[in-house]
Write a protein that holds these residues in place. Structure first.
Motif, PDB file in Angstrom:
ATOM      1  N   ALA A   1     -34.037  30.947  -9.205  1.00 18.96           N
ATOM      2  CA  ALA A   1     -33.214  31.881  -8.432  1.00 18.96           C
ATOM      3  C   ALA A   1     -32.459  32.829  -9.358  1.00 18.96           C
ATOM      4  O   ALA A   1     -32.409  34.048  -9.113  1.00 18.96           O
ATOM      5  CB  ALA A   1     -32.234  31.102  -7.549  1.00 18.96           C
ATOM      6  N   TYR A   2     -31.871  32.298 -10.427  1.00 23.08           N
ATOM      7  CA  TYR A   2     -31.165  33.155 -11.387  1.00 23.08           C
ATOM      8  C   TYR A   2     -32.119  34.203 -11.966  1.00 23.08           C
ATOM      9  O   TYR A   2     -31.773  35.391 -12.068  1.00 23.08           O
ATOM     10  CB  TYR A   2     -30.598  32.324 -12.542  1.00 23.08           C
ATOM     11  N   PHE A   3     -33.301  33.770 -12.363  1.00 24.54           N
ATOM     12  CA  PHE A   3     -34.248  34.666 -13.022  1.00 24.54           C
ATOM     13  C   PHE A   3     -34.667  35.795 -12.084  1.00 24.54           C
ATOM     14  O   PHE A   3     -34.688  36.974 -12.479  1.00 24.54           O
ATOM     15  CB  PHE A   3     -35.473  33.871 -13.480  1.00 24.54           C
ATOM     16  N   ILE A   4     -35.008  35.461 -10.850  1.00 29.33           N
ATOM     17  CA  ILE A   4     -35.467  36.484  -9.898  1.00 29.33           C
ATOM     18  C   ILE A   4     -34.359  37.485  -9.605  1.00 29.33           C
ATOM     19  O   ILE A   4     -34.568  38.706  -9.644  1.00 29.33           O
ATOM     20  CB  ILE A   4     -35.963  35.810  -8.601  1.00 29.33           C
ATOM     21  N   VAL A   5     -33.160  36.981  -9.320  1.00 29.41           N
ATOM     22  CA  VAL A   5     -32.058  37.872  -8.970  1.00 29.41           C
ATOM     23  C   VAL A   5     -31.705  38.792 -10.134  1.00 29.41           C
ATOM     24  O   VAL A   5     -31.561  40.016  -9.958  1.00 29.41           O
ATOM     25  CB  VAL A   5     -30.831  37.048  -8.536  1.00 29.41           C
ATOM     26  N   LEU A   6     -31.589  38.241 -11.337  1.00 26.32           N
ATOM     27  CA  LEU A   6     -31.155  39.047 -12.479  1.00 26.32           C
ATOM     28  C   LEU A   6     -32.234  40.029 -12.931  1.00 26.32           C
ATOM     29  O   LEU A   6     -31.938  41.212 -13.175  1.00 26.32           O
ATOM     30  CB  LEU A   6     -30.766  38.129 -13.642  1.00 26.32           C
ATOM     31  N   VAL A   7     -33.474  39.576 -13.043  1.00 28.29           N
ATOM     32  CA  VAL A   7     -34.538  40.455 -13.530  1.00 28.29           C
ATOM     33  C   VAL A   7     -34.807  41.583 -12.536  1.00 28.29           C
ATOM     34  O   VAL A   7     -34.888  42.764 -12.918  1.00 28.29           O
ATOM     35  CB  VAL A   7     -35.820  39.650 -13.809  1.00 28.29           C
TER      36      VAL A   7
ATOM     37  N   LEU B   1     -22.179  40.465 -10.994  1.00 26.75           N
ATOM     38  CA  LEU B   1     -22.802  39.281 -10.407  1.00 26.75           C
ATOM     39  C   LEU B   1     -23.189  38.280 -11.486  1.00 26.75           C
ATOM     40  O   LEU B   1     -23.165  37.063 -11.244  1.00 26.75           O
ATOM     41  CB  LEU B   1     -24.029  39.691  -9.596  1.00 26.75           C
ATOM     42  N   THR B   2     -23.562  38.767 -12.666  1.00 21.28           N
ATOM     43  CA  THR B   2     -23.879  37.867 -13.774  1.00 21.28           C
ATOM     44  C   THR B   2     -22.699  36.965 -14.093  1.00 21.28           C
ATOM     45  O   THR B   2     -22.866  35.764 -14.339  1.00 21.28           O
ATOM     46  CB  THR B   2     -24.270  38.684 -15.019  1.00 21.28           C
ATOM     47  N   TRP B   3     -21.502  37.534 -14.087  1.00 15.53           N
ATOM     48  CA  TRP B   3     -20.293  36.732 -14.319  1.00 15.53           C
ATOM     49  C   TRP B   3     -20.119  35.698 -13.208  1.00 15.53           C
ATOM     50  O   TRP B   3     -19.756  34.545 -13.461  1.00 15.53           O
ATOM     51  CB  TRP B   3     -19.069  37.641 -14.391  1.00 15.53           C
ATOM     52  N   GLY B   4     -20.374  36.122 -11.961  1.00 18.70           N
ATOM     53  CA  GLY B   4     -20.232  35.191 -10.841  1.00 18.70           C
ATOM     54  C   GLY B   4     -21.238  34.063 -10.893  1.00 18.70           C
ATOM     55  O   GLY B   4     -20.895  32.898 -10.627  1.00 18.70           O
ATOM     56  N   LEU B   5     -22.497  34.371 -11.231  1.00 15.53           N
ATOM     57  CA  LEU B   5     -23.517  33.329 -11.340  1.00 15.53           C
ATOM     58  C   LEU B   5     -23.196  32.359 -12.473  1.00 15.53           C
ATOM     59  O   LEU B   5     -23.427  31.154 -12.355  1.00 15.53           O
ATOM     60  CB  LEU B   5     -24.892  33.959 -11.564  1.00 15.53           C
ATOM     61  N   MET B   6     -22.659  32.896 -13.568  1.00 16.12           N
ATOM     62  CA  MET B   6     -22.289  32.028 -14.682  1.00 16.12           C
ATOM     63  C   MET B   6     -21.150  31.104 -14.291  1.00 16.12           C
ATOM     64  O   MET B   6     -21.134  29.919 -14.665  1.00 16.12           O
ATOM     65  CB  MET B   6     -21.898  32.876 -15.897  1.00 16.12           C
ATOM     66  N   ALA B   7     -20.181  31.618 -13.529  1.00 13.01           N
ATOM     67  CA  ALA B   7     -19.075  30.775 -13.062  1.00 13.01           C
ATOM     68  C   ALA B   7     -19.595  29.687 -12.120  1.00 13.01           C
ATOM     69  O   ALA B   7     -19.149  28.528 -12.185  1.00 13.01           O
ATOM     70  CB  ALA B   7     -18.028  31.631 -12.366  1.00 13.01           C
ATOM     71  N   PHE B   8     -20.542  30.052 -11.244  1.00 13.23           N
ATOM     72  CA  PHE B   8     -21.143  29.075 -10.332  1.00 13.23           C
ATOM     73  C   PHE B   8     -21.897  28.002 -11.106  1.00 13.23           C
ATOM     74  O   PHE B   8     -21.756  26.798 -10.837  1.00 13.23           O
ATOM     75  CB  PHE B   8     -22.082  29.802  -9.366  1.00 13.23           C
TER      76      PHE B   8
END
Length: 233
Positions: A38-44, A69-76
């Motif tokens: 999920a991280y890979f698809i959203v970020l790429v 959003l990268t900061w938010g995903l990292m916090a999650f």
């Protein structure tokens, strides 16, 4: 990472069976692949689309949103890692200050050490997630099949290798005992793998925290030196 009390009556080899951390580690390894995907698809997809559309100006807000959003995903991901693996991770730094220009705001996010560390960590979660998911599924399927031998052999004989066929109650009990040993050994292997992932996440966040603190101190010194330089002029 594991401060749970141990049973002194149980041999050390079987202690992982009674430790809740072992099962939290298994859960972490199993969810690593879907999270990493999920991280890979959203970020790429998001960053690629934002960079492409930024040439005509439309993608600048999207690019800014993806960096935030990268900061938010990292916090999650940090919360999941801390909750399941029981590791202490540094708190993330404060968000970059809003700028008058969207390009400068995007630049403040892109140049921030925490953004680079977060992108690297989140994108690395996919290959590591594939590996950990494969290891966890293989070990759990093997040990689970052996443990369920007393039930499964009643429907069809179980071929465990070329020399052992579970087709009787005695053989099923032997297979179940072997499955118990395999499960304990699997828990030990997955505990070590989860500990390695926990150390990796802690190292990445600590390094980003140090670089962010250094950047903040440099910005503070620059803000103090600027009025003094203008006053001298």
């Amino acid at each position: 990472m594991n401060n749970e009390r141990r049973d002194p009556m149980l041999p050390a080899f079987f202690q992982p069976l009674l430790e809740g951390q072992s099962y939290r580690n298994m859960l972490y390894l199993l969810i690593s692949f879907p999270l990493g995907l999920a991280y890979f698809i959203v970020l790429v997809v998001g960053l690629s689309l934002g960079l492409a559309l930024s040439l005509i100006g439309v993608g600048i807000p999207l690019l800014l949103g993806m960096l935030a959003l990268t900061w938010g995903l990292m916090a999650f991901d940090r919360q999941i890692t801390a909750a399941l693996l029981g590791v202490d991770l540094p708190r993330p730094p404060a968000l970059p200050r809003p700028q008058r220009s969207l390009w400068r705001w995007v630049g403040s996010y892109a140049q921030h050490p925490h953004t680079r560390a977060s992108l690297g960590h989140l994108l690395l979660r996919l290959p590591l997630g594939v590996f950990s998911f494969a290891v966890a599924v293989c070990l759990l399927a093997l040990s689970g099949g052996l443990l369920a031998s007393p039930v499964l052999y009643r429907w069809a004989p179980l071929n465990i290798g070329p020399l052992f066929v579970v087709d009787s109650a005695i053989k099923a009990i032997v297979a179940m005992l072997v499955g118990l040993l395999v499960f304990v050994a699997s828990a030990v292997v997955m505990n070590r793998l989860a500990e390695a992932y926990g150390r990796m996440a802690a190292d990445a966040t600590e390094r980003a925290a140090r670089e962010s603190a250094l950047l903040a101190s440099e910005e503070q010194l620059a803000s103090v030196a600027a009025p003094q330089a203008s006053f001298r002029r």
